[in-house]
Design an enzyme around this catalytic site. Structure first.
Site, PDB file in Angstrom:
ATOM      1  N   TRP A   1      -8.555   5.058  -0.788  1.00 61.65           N
ATOM      2  CA  TRP A   1      -9.131   5.839  -1.884  1.00 61.65           C
ATOM      3  C   TRP A   1      -8.305   5.549  -3.129  1.00 61.65           C
ATOM      4  CZ3 TRP A   1      -7.588   7.770   2.804  1.00 61.65           C
ATOM      5  CH2 TRP A   1      -6.247   8.176   2.857  1.00 61.65           C
TER       6      TRP A   1
ATOM      7  N   CYS B   1       0.832  -1.205   0.000  1.00 59.64           N
ATOM      8  CA  CYS B   1       0.000   0.000   0.000  1.00 59.64           C
ATOM      9  C   CYS B   1       0.865   1.253   0.000  1.00 59.64           C
ATOM     10  CB  CYS B   1      -0.932   0.017   1.206  1.00 59.64           C
ATOM     11  SG  CYS B   1      -2.022   1.447   1.223  1.00 59.64           S
TER      12      CYS B   1
ATOM     13  N   ARG C   1      -0.244   4.742   2.933  1.00 60.10           N
ATOM     14  CA  ARG C   1      -0.330   4.423   4.366  1.00 60.10           C
ATOM     15  C   ARG C   1      -0.098   5.599   5.295  1.00 60.10           C
ATOM     16  NH1 ARG C   1       4.012   0.030   4.879  1.00 60.10           N
ATOM     17  NH2 ARG C   1       4.469   0.379   2.670  1.00 60.10           N
TER      18      ARG C   1
ATOM     19  N   GLU D   1      -4.542   3.764 -10.953  1.00 55.79           N
ATOM     20  CA  GLU D   1      -5.179   2.459 -10.748  1.00 55.79           C
ATOM     21  C   GLU D   1      -6.349   2.292 -11.701  1.00 55.79           C
ATOM     22  OE1 GLU D   1      -5.513   0.994  -6.514  1.00 55.79           O
ATOM     23  OE2 GLU D   1      -5.218   3.134  -6.148  1.00 55.79           O
TER      24      GLU D   1
END
Length: 1115
Positions: free
Chosen positions: A294, A96, A99, A299
């Site tokens: 989010w 991730c 973070r 992506e």
């Protein structure tokens, strides 16, 4: 959180997004010893994080966990431990990039869910909360943990929200190709899609190992964003003209229109919530734990829309752009992917939906990485995933090495803090109401919503039960975290810090953390910022501050809490609200309570069902009906059974009297949460030598010989007296009541009809009132209920139904609903309950309902006027007997409740009271330091204990060195000097070095106040404070105390030749060093003149508001 890791010593598969499912999966449970080892590591980390490693609580908790593991092979986490583990899991999630906001993760504990229907409801709640109308909030919902591997809870969707994929007979796919297999599973379960490329898949859930079931997600929960492009360029004609020039590709790329983008019918959903990951925490495996952050724009643009194995839209975009897709040297893929990503970012921002670009995300991760390296010495990360899928070489992570980090954790409640003795509002969802002194500050970083309701004590200090909380907040601020070296920080330091940080709201804090700013819409960089990484960044809060505008530092402690919560990273749910005791405090609180409840429900996406509607209605009006409250006749007064057990050893001939006393002590102790004792009135003396217009008495309370509780106090402490209302007022109230017991002296218990919603329906039962004890009706109105404070507006709403007179109803309605009318009426009459009943003669209230609506009769506090080493079994008080007339001296006489009670009772009467410590107003530990005592009128009270103690210590230690004791005392005339003979004797014995007397009403003498004497003796005052390290004690009302403070400040500034900033710091340092002491009390002799001043101020404010409202209406 973890996925199955398929990497080996020879092959790294870290870049693979997901692995194909296998037909057979063998699930094995962890061995007990592995669970024990992982649990030990987790609890060591947890208790280390809260600075309680190897503490008693750590050892006891670990012993409990070991016992559970031994007995069952597993154990259960507390909610706080679960929240810590979930946040740590996100913090340690190696794949991730976002973070940096790990501490703000909202954790929904759904471990009590047992069915798929319950799972569906919890998931819907998660989607609604996290979507938040586009302002995405990170959240995780955690379902029951794995037990034996045969009863797992599962969410079969890879993501909570996703698009279906339909395989066509010709091999083509409509929809998302990655979802083909899952779409077929849903179809077999009975789901029927519409067959379009944007069909939302259902949720497929299984609970306790049962077969999966599908649930359609309500469409109103799903926020989708149509993808459009921001560029609208030149016409086709211009494109035709320039195509003949050699720079055509560059110019067309820069100038042609993208209006066709909308025709492609591209869309995507707002919430990326992964649901196929396992939460591994302390050896426990949670198989169903949907989590969301989010979206990062790439992506969607690169992977979801641009990937050849997904929607594969790059070629169509490039063709519509007019690019040559046959020649790779034109970089048509690069140019198309940039425009696609740009369209995604633009569309999300336009729709007000949270999104972040890959550059900002990368920068934020590097800040997070640097923070982690500094704080933990490492940052777990899979660097293949830390590099955005577009322009990787432009980011710093491109050449950063991979760090390995060992962790034991890999993937809503409302807290209400009360800084005042007041009843907590009932009915809030999962609320936990704490007095500040009972709250463990260590838990604050795991809270979600904190509501603070607090008063201010004295001249800006925290209330008695809020001192430790204020000190803890100060320690967090000084250390910027929960590694609180609180023992190294003095309470005095935090008090001076309160003074400095409570004057105005922090503009910067409001700008950064105000909810109104945070909810404006998409902020693609703010969500990834580390600017709000304060230790309280995970909490949402709101503060209601109570106070009196008669005090210079109005609501200072509430302002301090609000400012500090904001500065430490908290997010305001609402701006600070202040309730003025002198101007509509009750209306302000009711309005705030109703608004904060509604705002919290909206913020945390709570459905407004019947229960919520009932709560909302209860917050707006707490009037009970006669059908829901009653008097139940009882045979004995409150706690008599308990009293009998306590007194069974006493002689029978004293039993009845002592039983009555004990019952009263028990009832008052329970009512006020204090250790109440009975002391006998031993002496009462008028301290004025001649008849004057005012009365001040010395009251001596002596400990009863039979009392088992030792009398313990220090000079400077306070005594709380539990007074009684005047007999004539009680009689007038009782005359007007309806629905009374058979007699006013019959012992009764007040009971409320409670409704409970159970699976069997609504059940009703009668329960005793939570605070009022068993007593006679006369006893309730005499000792327990306040009938002298001006009634609150909600009482008038009730009284409207207690009269049939239309004129009275209209007047009562006006007082209840128009705050200006109410304030004007209150300031003119300063009414008691009797005043109200006299002004509305046809009103006949129900006795039971009225008892539930009146406030409790509060204790009155007085400074102790004696020293324990001089009188070890006595408490001396200096009491100004308060009487005044309203309406500018033309109205009826009002009597101070406690002062007149003490003045009227007979010698030998037992008085219920308790001692309250005043730690900040004790004698200096170093007796060689000078003491400057400033106290006009009854402000001399605590100083009498000081000089008594100094005299006895001097006699006991004749060779000891004692600093000077200087008294500045003020009164109106010489006849009003208190303790005149004692002062003269003390001056002769040199116990008091100097006595300076200020007279403000003495005939033929210039009006003088203590401030004038301080200025006159400025050289000596400055020398004792600045050079000799002296202590300053100020005792009096709030206005006088502020005037004295400003006078001393000017003396120090002038004699010390300090500028404004230096003198301010110096005065604060006096508080830090515990050398400036204040004992601020309410209004006594000056009640009438202060009430008149307040009335005039209120009238001016009301007239100003009226003029403003009229001006606004005319516009």
């Amino acid at each position: 959180m973890s996925d199955s890791n398929r990497c080996t010593e020879h092959v790294c598969l870290g870049s693979i997004v997901s692995f194909p499912s296998t037909k057979s999966i063998t699930i094995t449970c962890r061995p007990v010893e592995e669970v024990r080892s992982l649990a030990k590591d987790f609890f060591d980390q947890y208790y280390t994080s809260i600075k309680r490693y190897n503490s008693t609580s750590h050892v006891q908790r670990w012993e409990q966990v070991q016992g559970e593991i031994t007995d069952t092979g597993t154990y259960n986490l507390t909610e706080t431990e679960l929240v810590y583990g979930a946040k740590l899991a996100w913090r340690n999630s190696v794949r991730c990039i976002g973070r940096i906001q790990w501490a703000k993760l909202q954790v929904f504990d759904a471990r009590s869910v047992t069915t798929t229907t319950g799972m569906f409801e919890a998931v819907c709640k998660h989607i609604k909360y996290a979507t938040n109308k586009g302002n995405i909030r990170s959240a995780i919902t955690i379902f029951p943990q794995r037990t034996d591997g045969k009863h797992d809870f599962r969410i079969w969707n890879p993501q909570l929200i996703g698009y279906a994929g339909y395989r066509q007979s010709d091999g083509t796919v409509i929809g998302d190709p990655i979802s083909i297999e899952f779409t077929e599973v849903c179809t077999k379960l009975g789901w029927k899609g519409k067959g379009t490329k944007w069909d939302i898949l259902p949720l497929v859930l299984s609970s306790d190992g049962h077969d999966p079931e599908y649930f359609e997600i309500p469409s109103e929960l799903i926020l989708e964003i149509p993808i459009v492009h921001p560029k609208y360029g030149f016409s086709f004609l211009f494109k035709t003209v320039i195509q003949y020039f050699y720079w055509y590709p560059m110019l067309t790329y820069a100038f042609f229109s993208f209006e066709w983008f909308a025709e492609m019918d591209i869309r995507w959903y707002a919430l990326p919530a992964v649901s196929s990951m396992l939460f591994d925490c302390g050896g426990l495996e949670f198989t169903a734990c949907p989590f969301n952050g989010w979206y990062m724009g790439t992506e969607i643009g690169c992977r979801d829309l641009g990937d050849v194995h997904r929607y594969n839209m790059l070629e169509e975009v490039a063709i519509r752009m007019g690019l040559d897709i046959k020649n790779p040297t034109t970089l048509w893929k690069d140019r198309a992917i940039v425009e696609l990503n740009l369209a995604v970012l633009y569309s999300y921002q336009k729709a007000g939906v949270t999104v972040v670009d890959h550059h900002t995300a990368s920068e934020s991760f590097m800040k997070h990485y640097e923070n982690e390296m500094r704080m933990r010495g490492g940052c777990p990360a899979d660097w293949v995933w830390m590099r955005a899928p577009q322009c990787r070489a432009l980011r710093h992570q491109y050449s950063t090495r991979k760090w390995h980090y060992t962790t034991s954790s890999q993937v809503t409640s409302i807290r209400i803090l009360r800084g005042k003795s007041m009843s907590g509002k009932k009915g809030l969802v999962n609320e936990i109401v704490n007095r500040m002194e009972d709250y463990d500050i260590i838990n604050i970083e795991h809270e979600t919503l904190i509501l603070v309701v607090t008063s201010t004590f004295g001249n800006g200090d925290p209330p008695e039960n809020g001192e430790s909380f204020a000190h803890s907040l100060y320690a967090i601020k000084m250390n910027q975290g929960l590694s609180m070296g609180a023992d190294d920080l003095s309470m005095a330091s935090s008090k001076s810090f309160i003074k400095m940080n409570s004057q105005t709201d922090s503009v910067a804090a409001e700008r950064r953390f105000d909810r109104n700013d945070s909810l404006k819409g998409s902020q693609i960089s703010d969500i990834m910022s580390d600017d709000n990484l304060g230790p309280l960044r995970n909490i949402t809060f709101a503060v209601f501050a109570l106070g009196s505008s008669a005090y210079p530092n109005f609501c200072a402690f509430g302002r301090y809490v609000d400012n500090l919560f904001g500065e430490l990273g908290g997010e305001r749910l609402m701006k600070l609200t202040c309730g003025d005791e002198l101007a509509g405090q009750d209306q302000a609180f009711r309005s705030w309570a109703s608004e904060i409840f509604q705002t919290a429900c909206d913020s945390f996406c709570l459905d407004f069902d019947k229960n919520m509607a009932d709560i909302s209605a209860a917050l707006k009006a707490d009037t009970l009906s006669p059908e829901s409250v009653r008097f139940l006749p009882v045979q004995a007064a409150d706690d008599e059974v308990q009293g009998k057990r306590i007194l069974c050893r006493l002689l029978l001939r004293y039993c009845h009297l002592l039983l009555k006393i004990t019952c009263c002590i028990l009832a008052l102790s329970k009512l006020h949460n204090r250790k109440v004792n009975m002391y006998s009135l031993a002496e009462k003396v008028n301290l004025h030598e001649k008849d004057t217009s005012r009365v001040t008495i010395k009251v001596v309370l002596r400990k009863r010989l039979s009392s088992e509780t030792p009398l313990s106090y220090q000079s400077g402490d306070h005594v709380g007296i539990m007074a009684e209302n005047r007999v004539e007022l009680v009689d007038k109230v009782l005359e007007r009541l309806g629905n009374k017991p058979a007699t006013d002296d019959e012992a009764v218990q007040l009971q409320l009809l409670q409704e409970k919603h159970t699976p069997m329906g609504v059940q009703k039962q009668w329960i005793p009132h939570e605070r009022l004890p068993r007593s006679s009706l006369r006893g309730l109105f005499t000792r327990y209920l306040d009938i002298t404070t001006p009634p609150r507006p909600n009482l008038f709403l009730y009284l409207m139904g207690c009269t049939e007179d239309t004129e009275e109803q209209e007047r009562l309605s006006s007082l209840a609903k128009d705050s200006d009318v109410y304030e004007h009426w209150k300031q003119v009459y300063w009414p008691t309950l009797v005043t109200v009943l006299e002004q509305f003669p046809k009103v006949k209230p129900d006795a039971t309902v009225l008892c539930t609506m009146l406030p409790l009769l509060q204790p009155r506090f007085y400074s102790v006027s004696s020293s324990p080493i001089a009188y070890n079994d006595e408490l001396h008080l200096t009491v100004a007997v308060v009487t005044y007339k309203t309406k500018g001296g033309e109205g009826p006489t009002h009597y101070g409740v406690c002062s007149n009670y003490l003045n009227d009772i007979q010698i030998g009467t037992l008085v219920p009271c308790f001692v309250r410590s005043a730690v900040s107003f004790h004698l200096p530990t170093d007796t060689s330091r000078p003491m400057i005592m400033i106290g006009p009128g009854t402000g001399i009270a605590p100083f009498r204990g000081f000089w008594q103690e100094r005299k006895i210590l001097g006699n006991r230690k004749p060779g000891s060195r004692f600093g000077k004791m200087t008294l500045f005392f003020g009164c109106r005339t010489k006849e009003m000097i208190l303790y005149r003979s004692e002062l003269e004797s003390l001056k002769k014995e040199s116990i008091l070095s100097d006595i300076f007397l200020a007279l403000s009403r003495e005939p033929s003498v210039k009006k003088t106040y203590v401030q004038d004497l301080l200025r006159r003796e400025g050289d000596a005052v400055a020398r004792q404070i600045m050079k000799e390290g002296g202590h300053v004690y100020v005792c009096g009302d709030c206005t006088m105390a502020e005037d004295v403070y400003q006078t001393l400040k000017s003396i120090v500034q002038e004699r010390g030749m300090l500028n404004d900033a230096e003198v301010e710091n110096y005065m604060l340092s006096l508080r830090d060093d515990n050398r400036y002491h204040e004992d601020i009390f309410g209004i006594t002799h000056r009640t009438a003149e202060v009430h008149e001043k307040v009335r005039q101020t209120a009238m001016t404010r009301i007239e100003s508001n009226y003029s403003l409202n009229n001006a606004t209406a005319s516009k």
